[in-house]
Design an enzyme around this catalytic site. Structure first.
Site, PDB file in Angstrom:
ATOM      1  N   ASP A   1      -3.667  -4.580   5.153  1.00 22.65           N
ATOM      2  CA  ASP A   1      -5.078  -3.959   5.077  1.00 22.65           C
ATOM      3  C   ASP A   1      -5.264  -3.512   6.605  1.00 22.65           C
ATOM      4  OD1 ASP A   1      -7.460  -5.055   3.048  1.00 22.65           O
ATOM      5  OD2 ASP A   1      -8.127  -4.356   5.003  1.00 22.65           O
TER       6      ASP A   1
ATOM      7  N   VAL B   1     -14.914  -2.014  -1.741  1.00 19.76           N
ATOM      8  CA  VAL B   1     -15.743  -3.063  -1.203  1.00 19.76           C
ATOM      9  C   VAL B   1     -17.221  -2.547  -1.419  1.00 19.76           C
ATOM     10  CG1 VAL B   1     -15.741  -1.883   1.080  1.00 19.76           C
ATOM     11  CG2 VAL B   1     -16.064  -4.220   0.984  1.00 19.76           C
ATOM     12  N   VAL B   2     -17.453  -1.582  -1.408  1.00 22.07           N
ATOM     13  CA  VAL B   2     -18.904  -1.186  -1.559  1.00 22.07           C
ATOM     14  C   VAL B   2     -19.476  -1.640  -3.219  1.00 22.07           C
ATOM     15  CG1 VAL B   2     -20.699   0.640  -1.785  1.00 22.07           C
ATOM     16  CG2 VAL B   2     -18.978   0.701  -0.086  1.00 22.07           C
TER      17      VAL B   2
ATOM     18  N   TYR C   1       0.651   4.432  -2.481  1.00 24.72           N
ATOM     19  CA  TYR C   1      -0.489   5.301  -2.343  1.00 24.72           C
ATOM     20  C   TYR C   1      -0.286   5.966  -0.921  1.00 24.72           C
ATOM     21  CZ  TYR C   1      -5.185   6.712  -2.197  1.00 24.72           C
ATOM     22  OH  TYR C   1      -6.180   7.531  -2.192  1.00 24.72           O
TER      23      TYR C   1
ATOM     24  N   ARG D   1       0.818  -1.185   0.051  1.00 22.67           N
ATOM     25  CA  ARG D   1      -0.061   0.070   0.070  1.00 22.67           C
ATOM     26  C   ARG D   1       0.816   1.496   0.099  1.00 22.67           C
ATOM     27  NH1 ARG D   1      -5.324  -1.853   2.181  1.00 22.67           N
ATOM     28  NH2 ARG D   1      -6.079   0.048   2.166  1.00 22.67           N
TER      29      ARG D   1
HETATM   30  N1  UDP Z   1     -12.850  -5.795   1.087  1.00 27.06           N
HETATM   31  C1  UDP Z   1     -13.416  -7.125   1.132  1.00 27.06           C
HETATM   32  N2  UDP Z   1     -14.141  -7.723  -0.014  1.00 27.06           N
HETATM   33  C2  UDP Z   1     -13.926  -6.900  -1.349  1.00 27.06           C
HETATM   34  C3  UDP Z   1     -13.209  -5.823  -1.409  1.00 27.06           C
HETATM   35  C4  UDP Z   1     -12.643  -5.224  -0.271  1.00 27.06           C
HETATM   36  O1  UDP Z   1     -13.588  -7.603   1.977  1.00 27.06           O
HETATM   37  O2  UDP Z   1     -14.358  -7.552  -2.457  1.00 27.06           O
HETATM   38  C5  UDP Z   1     -12.279  -5.218   2.342  1.00 27.06           C
HETATM   39  C6  UDP Z   1     -11.003  -4.904   2.186  1.00 27.06           C
HETATM   40  O3  UDP Z   1     -10.102  -6.042   2.562  1.00 27.06           O
HETATM   41  C7  UDP Z   1     -10.641  -3.920   3.340  1.00 27.06           C
HETATM   42  C8  UDP Z   1     -12.233  -3.147   3.258  1.00 27.06           C
HETATM   43  O4  UDP Z   1     -12.995  -4.285   2.464  1.00 27.06           O
HETATM   44  O5  UDP Z   1     -10.534  -4.516   4.434  1.00 27.06           O
HETATM   45  C9  UDP Z   1     -12.245  -1.744   2.347  1.00 27.06           C
HETATM   46  O6  UDP Z   1     -11.707  -2.049   1.331  1.00 27.06           O
HETATM   47  P1  UDP Z   1     -11.637  -1.038   0.009  1.00 27.06           P
HETATM   48  O7  UDP Z   1     -10.788  -1.476  -0.941  1.00 27.06           O
HETATM   49  O8  UDP Z   1     -13.001  -0.588  -0.280  1.00 27.06           O
HETATM   50  O9  UDP Z   1     -10.814   0.105   0.639  1.00 27.06           O
HETATM   51  P2  UDP Z   1      -9.615   0.659   1.621  1.00 27.06           P
HETATM   52  O10 UDP Z   1     -10.067   1.130   2.851  1.00 27.06           O
HETATM   53  O11 UDP Z   1      -8.888  -0.605   2.009  1.00 27.06           O
HETATM   54  O12 UDP Z   1      -8.713   1.312   0.866  1.00 27.06           O
END
Ligand code: UDP
Length: 321
Positions: free
Chosen positions: A276, A190-191, A148, A145
């Site tokens: 993560d 995730v959303v 970024y 990460r």
């Molecule tokens: N995540 C998940 N399933 C998915 C995509 C993301 O469980 O299909 C989890 C990811 O591991 C993280 C959280 O959801 O813990 C938020 O991920 P996202 O990529 O949306 O944003 P981040 O906050 O990690 O930049």
């Protein structure tokens, strides 16, 4: 009427901001290289006489000689972990760092105010919870990460040095997880993943055990605070946290979305990506007191609107991993 330049203007947040500023009667110059942005996000604006699109990569200097720019929102950067951890890793750091320098030089030349969209990722794996702006963070500089997180941290330091040494009028916000219409269905966050998986009857992929938390802000609330910050008194530079403090586990989010959409989707568990963050929630006291802002849209209401949007995009969705 102000002339406002937005980098990353075809992306999720950038395109929402373009629409809002055009609605408010401003002139908008939208800049993007369309690596992760989508022209479809701004297609309705292209015929508007107050709107102009420039295809440009901000890793290269940008000249705008035919008009005076009043404000710059620097938003260009791949923001989805699958994008910046994949083939865009090095490009992500370059966009953060070279992009910040090039846009700060542009702001200096035009005597424009410039706002940097920084991120909650500057806190890394936070040891202080909820996160306050004074917390200096816990970032792994060698991890997947880092391109970024460290890129955005370096951009912040460039903003403050241009402010201190070059007199540039700066604003810095730290954006926490945001969702809503104009997200790319294949973005990988995730959303979008959970909603598109549920709408297409695929299984919902939770990474890890789903106990990690995030705080989700609806896009309209975020656009409101961005504009408030941009137009706040010059002595308030930030950094200021912008997000919704409502905190949910990823499992709770999955269950909510399954309950709303129904269908055959089941929750399945996949390995948690490295580094993560386990928890994330903004302390927004500063935004409340300095900007008189707090988010209004509750997660349930925001998810309903976002589900309606993704129904119109679901034909574009490729299976998420
Ligand atoms: N995540 C998940 N399933 C998915 C995509 C993301 O469980 O299909 C989890 C990811 O591991 C993280 C959280 O959801 O813990 C938020 O991920 P996202 O990529 O949306 O944003 P981040 O906050 O990690 O930049």
């Amino acid at each position: 009427m102000k002339t406002i330049l937005i980098t990353g203007g075809t992306g999720f947040l950038g395109s929402n901001l373009c629409y809002k500023l055009i609605t408010l009667g401003e002139r908008v110059i939208c800049v993007d290289n369309n690596y992760t942005g989508r022209m479809a996000n701004i297609s309705d604006l292209l015929s508007n006489p107050n709107f102009r699109f420039i295809e440009h990569d901000i890793c290269e200097p940008l000249k705008v000689d035919n008009e005076k720019i009043d404000q710059i929102y620097n938003m260009a950067c791949p923001a989805s972990p699958p994008a910046y951890q994949g083939s865009y890793a090095i490009k992500t750091t370059k966009t953060c760092v070279f992009g910040a320098i090039n846009m700060l030089e542009l702001a200096k030349k035009h005597k424009a105010r410039i706002l940097q969209t920084s991120t909650s990722e500057v806190y890394g794996e936070p040891l202080v919870h909820p996160q306050v702006e004074t917390y200096r963070g816990n970032v792994n500089p060698d991890g997947i990460r880092a391109c970024y997180d460290e890129g955005k941290r370096c951009a912040e330091s460039l903003f403050f040095d241009y402010h201190r040494h070059e007199g540039v009028d700066i604003k810095v916000i730290r954006i926490f997880n945001t969702y809503g219409p104009k997200m790319d269905p294949n973005d990988g966050r995730v959303v979008s993943n959970f909603i598109c998986q549920a709408l297409s009857g695929q299984n919902i992929t939770i990474y890890g055990d789903g106990s990690q938390t995030r705080s989700f802000c609806y896009v309209d609330d975020l656009i409101e605070v961005m504009i408030k910050m941009m137009n706040s008194p010059a002595d308030f530079t930030g950094p200021v946290n912008t997000g919704n403090p409502g905190e949910f586990t990823i499992k709770e989010l999955a269950e909510k979305i399954v309950a709303k959409i129904g269908g055959p989707s089941k929750i399945v568990y996949k390995p948690l990506p490295k580094d993560d963050p386990t928890q994330r929630r903004p302390d927004i006291t500063l935004a409340k007191t300095k900007l008189g802002w707090e988010p209004k849209v509750k997660l349930d209401e925001g998810l309903d609107k976002t589900i309606e949007y993704f129904k119109t995009q679901i034909n574009l969705f490729k299976k998420a991993e």
